[in-house]
Design an enzyme around this catalytic site. Sequence first.
Site, mmCIF file in Angstrom:
data_model
loop_
_atom_site.group_PDB
_atom_site.id
_atom_site.type_symbol
_atom_site.label_atom_id
_atom_site.label_comp_id
_atom_site.label_asym_id
_atom_site.label_seq_id
_atom_site.Cartn_x
_atom_site.Cartn_y
_atom_site.Cartn_z
ATOM 1 C CG ASP A 25 -70.677 71.040 -55.767
ATOM 2 O OD1 ASP A 25 -70.741 72.237 -56.163
ATOM 3 O OD2 ASP A 25 -71.122 70.436 -54.668
ATOM 4 C CE1 TYR A 64 -71.345 67.959 -49.207
ATOM 5 C CE2 TYR A 64 -70.288 68.034 -51.402
ATOM 6 C CZ TYR A 64 -71.255 68.198 -50.413
ATOM 7 O OH TYR A 64 -72.155 68.816 -50.969
ATOM 8 C CE LYS A 87 -71.807 72.910 -52.358
ATOM 9 N NZ LYS A 87 -71.148 71.474 -52.430
ATOM 10 C CG HIS A 134 -72.963 73.425 -47.293
ATOM 11 N ND1 HIS A 134 -71.823 72.428 -47.398
ATOM 12 C CD2 HIS A 134 -73.640 72.632 -48.014
ATOM 13 C CE1 HIS A 134 -72.064 71.320 -47.901
ATOM 14 N NE2 HIS A 134 -73.611 71.528 -48.292
HETATM 15 N N1 LIG Z 1 -75.439 72.246 -50.971
HETATM 16 C C1 LIG Z 1 -76.035 71.010 -50.625
HETATM 17 O O1 LIG Z 1 -76.659 71.392 -49.425
HETATM 18 C C2 LIG Z 1 -76.104 69.777 -51.424
HETATM 19 C C3 LIG Z 1 -76.799 68.607 -50.782
HETATM 20 C C4 LIG Z 1 -76.575 67.481 -51.449
HETATM 21 C C5 LIG Z 1 -75.893 67.443 -52.664
HETATM 22 N N2 LIG Z 1 -75.095 68.443 -53.079
HETATM 23 C C6 LIG Z 1 -74.117 68.205 -54.301
HETATM 24 O O2 LIG Z 1 -74.973 67.849 -55.396
HETATM 25 C C7 LIG Z 1 -74.224 66.707 -55.809
HETATM 26 C C8 LIG Z 1 -75.069 65.653 -56.610
HETATM 27 O O3 LIG Z 1 -76.150 65.175 -55.429
HETATM 28 P P1 LIG Z 1 -76.385 63.858 -54.657
HETATM 29 O O4 LIG Z 1 -75.028 63.133 -54.625
HETATM 30 O O5 LIG Z 1 -77.050 63.973 -53.446
HETATM 31 O O6 LIG Z 1 -77.194 62.991 -55.532
HETATM 32 P P2 LIG Z 1 -77.707 62.614 -57.041
HETATM 33 O O7 LIG Z 1 -76.536 63.355 -57.971
HETATM 34 O O8 LIG Z 1 -78.982 63.283 -57.506
HETATM 35 O O9 LIG Z 1 -77.601 61.031 -56.905
HETATM 36 C C9 LIG Z 1 -76.500 60.499 -56.535
HETATM 37 C C10 LIG Z 1 -76.887 58.756 -56.312
HETATM 38 O O10 LIG Z 1 -77.482 58.363 -57.484
HETATM 39 C C11 LIG Z 1 -76.643 57.331 -58.048
HETATM 40 N N3 LIG Z 1 -76.530 57.562 -59.458
HETATM 41 C C12 LIG Z 1 -75.745 58.374 -60.250
HETATM 42 N N4 LIG Z 1 -75.632 58.342 -61.457
HETATM 43 C C13 LIG Z 1 -76.753 57.406 -61.747
HETATM 44 C C14 LIG Z 1 -77.240 56.848 -63.011
HETATM 45 N N5 LIG Z 1 -76.729 57.297 -64.114
HETATM 46 N N6 LIG Z 1 -77.840 55.781 -62.922
HETATM 47 C C15 LIG Z 1 -78.469 55.134 -61.874
HETATM 48 N N7 LIG Z 1 -77.928 55.744 -60.406
HETATM 49 C C16 LIG Z 1 -77.118 56.855 -60.566
HETATM 50 C C17 LIG Z 1 -75.349 57.280 -57.181
HETATM 51 O O11 LIG Z 1 -74.952 55.856 -57.227
HETATM 52 P P3 LIG Z 1 -73.183 55.521 -57.336
HETATM 53 O O12 LIG Z 1 -72.429 56.461 -56.683
HETATM 54 O O13 LIG Z 1 -73.198 54.220 -56.656
HETATM 55 O O14 LIG Z 1 -73.122 55.307 -58.873
HETATM 56 C C18 LIG Z 1 -75.862 57.838 -56.131
HETATM 57 O O15 LIG Z 1 -76.085 56.901 -55.043
HETATM 58 C C19 LIG Z 1 -73.600 66.185 -54.540
HETATM 59 O O16 LIG Z 1 -72.336 65.273 -54.988
HETATM 60 C C20 LIG Z 1 -72.885 67.563 -53.939
HETATM 61 O O17 LIG Z 1 -71.973 67.868 -54.928
HETATM 62 C C21 LIG Z 1 -75.193 69.709 -52.589
#
Ligand SMILES: NC(=O)c1ccc[n+]([C@@H]2O[C@H](COP(=O)([O-])OP(=O)(O)OC[C@H]3O[C@@H](n4cnc5c(N)ncnc54)[C@H](OP(=O)(O)O)[C@@H]3O)[C@@H](O)[C@H]2O)c1
Length: 290
Positions: free
Chosen positions: A54, A59, A84, A117
């Site tokens: 994704d 990004y 997106k 998005h």
């Molecule tokens: N459509 C939208 O508006 C929107 C907005 C936000 C996100 N997204 C999508 O959703 C995806 C995921 O969301 P997100 O990146 O915001 O947050 P997330 O996946 O909820 O959390 C990522 C964070 O958690 C940490 N982490 C990951 N796995 C872990 C584990 N097993 N144990 C402890 N910490 C862990 C990562 O650290 P490290 O990387 O340092 O390991 C990073 O700081 C994004 O990458 C993107 O593709 C979309």
Amino acid sequence: MVPDSANRTNAVPTIELNDGHAIPQLGFGVFQIEPEDTARAVSEALEVGYRHIDTAEMYANEKGVGEAIRASGLDRADVFVTSKLNNGFHRPDDARRAFQATLAELGFDYVDLFLIHWPLPTLYDGDYVSTWKTLEELARDGLARSIGVSNFQVEHLERLAAECDVVPAVNQIELHPYLLNEEVRAHGEAYGIATEAWSPIAQGKVLDDPAITAIADRLGRSAAQVVLRWHIQRGSIVFPKSSTPARIKENFELFDFELDPADVERIAALDKGEAGRIGPNPDTFAYVPS
Ligand SMILES: NC(=O)c1ccc[n+]([C@@H]2O[C@H](COP(=O)([O-])OP(=O)(O)OC[C@H]3O[C@@H](n4cnc5c(N)ncnc54)[C@H](OP(=O)(O)O)[C@@H]3O)[C@@H](O)[C@H]2O)c1
């Protein structure tokens, strides 16, 4: 090259979208991965077995996603790729150009899923309808196999239903134990729009919650695995982000254990409603990259 033995896609269920295409329920998100680190992180994820990535124009790392997929030696058809539309390009001609730029950055001739998005209801005279009709064209031309939206509220979805031909295949929304976003999720379920849960572990903020760590300790799993498994059992599509190889692997290991219904309920009871939101509110978000 990704060896055949690393292909554990069979472990990941697929969800059938309302247009007949199938999406792996677990993927890998690349928000906030630096452009120069993206190919390495995506290669790591493909090696572990993820077959769904994704990304987004905003990004600025689509190029690394395409590079890693090509370098993996996997067939393009075996990896589901989402991107997106940039908030700056909602007008139809801009959206068409921006989509072509996405294909060029990825180095592919189609994407599996392309999303608006953000709805940006306070910009573009509130017109996300002509933007959606442009995505309908991209789907008709086969350039985006599936099309969907992100951060759309019920009101925005109802307007698309009234004024457009195609129902979005997915709505990608903020959803985690502190923000269940239930009204939007339930609307999607009722109208055949699959829910994708972004920030599924609330960027780490839910991992110290005692209700979650208690379940994790009891099951001998990590808190992140428990929360991701919770999403899977509730039927949402997830793509946790991590730049850490051990976590990329950990987040993929969700299919050899189960939460019982009481645990699923316990985690859902952590919902804080709007107070649990960590990202912007889609009704007012109006960011356009400069
Ligand atoms: N459509 C939208 O508006 C929107 C907005 C936000 C996100 N997204 C999508 O959703 C995806 C995921 O969301 P997100 O990146 O915001 O947050 P997330 O996946 O909820 O959390 C990522 C964070 O958690 C940490 N982490 C990951 N796995 C872990 C584990 N097993 N144990 C402890 N910490 C862990 C990562 O650290 P490290 O990387 O340092 O390991 C990073 O700081 C994004 O990458 C993107 O593709 C979309």
